[in-house]
Design a protein around this motif. Structure first.
Motif, PDB file in Angstrom:
ATOM      1  N   LYS A  40     -17.905  -5.787  32.803  1.00  0.00           N
ATOM      2  CA  LYS A  40     -17.171  -6.916  33.370  1.00  0.00           C
ATOM      3  C   LYS A  40     -17.695  -8.202  32.749  1.00  0.00           C
ATOM      4  O   LYS A  40     -18.871  -8.313  32.432  1.00  0.00           O
ATOM      5  CB  LYS A  40     -17.352  -6.990  34.887  1.00  0.00           C
ATOM      6  CG  LYS A  40     -17.000  -5.734  35.634  1.00  0.00           C
ATOM      7  CD  LYS A  40     -15.525  -5.531  35.679  1.00  0.00           C
ATOM      8  CE  LYS A  40     -15.215  -4.307  36.540  1.00  0.00           C
ATOM      9  NZ  LYS A  40     -13.831  -4.010  36.594  1.00  0.00           N
ATOM     10  N   SER A  55     -13.328 -17.786  35.102  1.00  0.00           N
ATOM     11  CA  SER A  55     -12.340 -16.814  34.635  1.00  0.00           C
ATOM     12  C   SER A  55     -13.071 -15.548  34.208  1.00  0.00           C
ATOM     13  O   SER A  55     -14.270 -15.556  33.975  1.00  0.00           O
ATOM     14  CB  SER A  55     -11.514 -17.376  33.477  1.00  0.00           C
ATOM     15  OG  SER A  55     -12.306 -17.499  32.326  1.00  0.00           O
ATOM     16  N   ASP A  57     -12.819 -10.868  34.243  1.00  0.00           N
ATOM     17  CA  ASP A  57     -12.225  -9.693  34.874  1.00  0.00           C
ATOM     18  C   ASP A  57     -13.027  -9.203  36.075  1.00  0.00           C
ATOM     19  O   ASP A  57     -12.734  -8.165  36.642  1.00  0.00           O
ATOM     20  CB  ASP A  57     -12.060  -8.557  33.862  1.00  0.00           C
ATOM     21  CG  ASP A  57     -13.330  -8.216  33.131  1.00  0.00           C
ATOM     22  OD1 ASP A  57     -14.389  -8.773  33.462  1.00  0.00           O
ATOM     23  OD2 ASP A  57     -13.265  -7.385  32.219  1.00  0.00           O
ATOM     24  N   TYR A  58     -14.032  -9.952  36.499  1.00  0.00           N
ATOM     25  CA  TYR A  58     -14.796  -9.602  37.690  1.00  0.00           C
ATOM     26  C   TYR A  58     -14.408 -10.542  38.816  1.00  0.00           C
ATOM     27  O   TYR A  58     -14.364 -11.753  38.645  1.00  0.00           O
ATOM     28  CB  TYR A  58     -16.298  -9.717  37.432  1.00  0.00           C
ATOM     29  CG  TYR A  58     -17.117  -9.416  38.647  1.00  0.00           C
ATOM     30  CD1 TYR A  58     -17.329  -8.115  39.060  1.00  0.00           C
ATOM     31  CD2 TYR A  58     -17.663 -10.432  39.397  1.00  0.00           C
ATOM     32  CE1 TYR A  58     -18.046  -7.823  40.189  1.00  0.00           C
ATOM     33  CE2 TYR A  58     -18.406 -10.163  40.535  1.00  0.00           C
ATOM     34  CZ  TYR A  58     -18.597  -8.855  40.925  1.00  0.00           C
ATOM     35  OH  TYR A  58     -19.314  -8.585  42.060  1.00  0.00           O
ATOM     36  N   ARG A  59     -14.112  -9.996  39.960  1.00  0.00           N
ATOM     37  CA  ARG A  59     -13.765 -10.799  41.124  1.00  0.00           C
ATOM     38  C   ARG A  59     -14.677 -10.437  42.283  1.00  0.00           C
ATOM     39  O   ARG A  59     -14.833  -9.259  42.610  1.00  0.00           O
ATOM     40  CB  ARG A  59     -12.317 -10.554  41.560  1.00  0.00           C
ATOM     41  CG  ARG A  59     -11.313 -10.941  40.513  1.00  0.00           C
ATOM     42  CD  ARG A  59     -11.258 -12.467  40.400  1.00  0.00           C
ATOM     43  NE  ARG A  59     -10.263 -12.872  39.437  1.00  0.00           N
ATOM     44  CZ  ARG A  59     -10.536 -13.495  38.304  1.00  0.00           C
ATOM     45  NH1 ARG A  59     -11.753 -13.802  38.001  1.00  0.00           N
ATOM     46  NH2 ARG A  59      -9.579 -13.838  37.474  1.00  0.00           N
TER      47      ARG A  59
END
Length: 64
Positions: A40, A55, A57-59
């Protein structure tokens, strides 16, 4: 948040771009037993020493 607060929470950024000092990049890699490695990335953007945008892809809170 200020840069020092972010560094306290996230640690020193893995990638420091000399052409874009207002962007910090973090890369996280995880390999659970018997599973494929997952990776990630998170990019943090600053303006005048304040965090303005995140920004990647890890939330937070998302199931892994």
């Amino acid at each position: 948040m200020s840069r020092s607060q972010v560094r306290f929470i996230m640690g020193t950024p893995l990638v420091t771009d000399t052409f874009s000092p207002d962007r910090w990049d973090y890369i996280y890699s995880l390999k659970k037993g018997g599973e494929a490695r997952s990776q990630k990335t998170v990019s943090l953007f600053f303006d005048n020493d304040s965090l303005t945008r995140i920004s990647g892809d890890y939330r937070p809170g998302a199931s892994q």
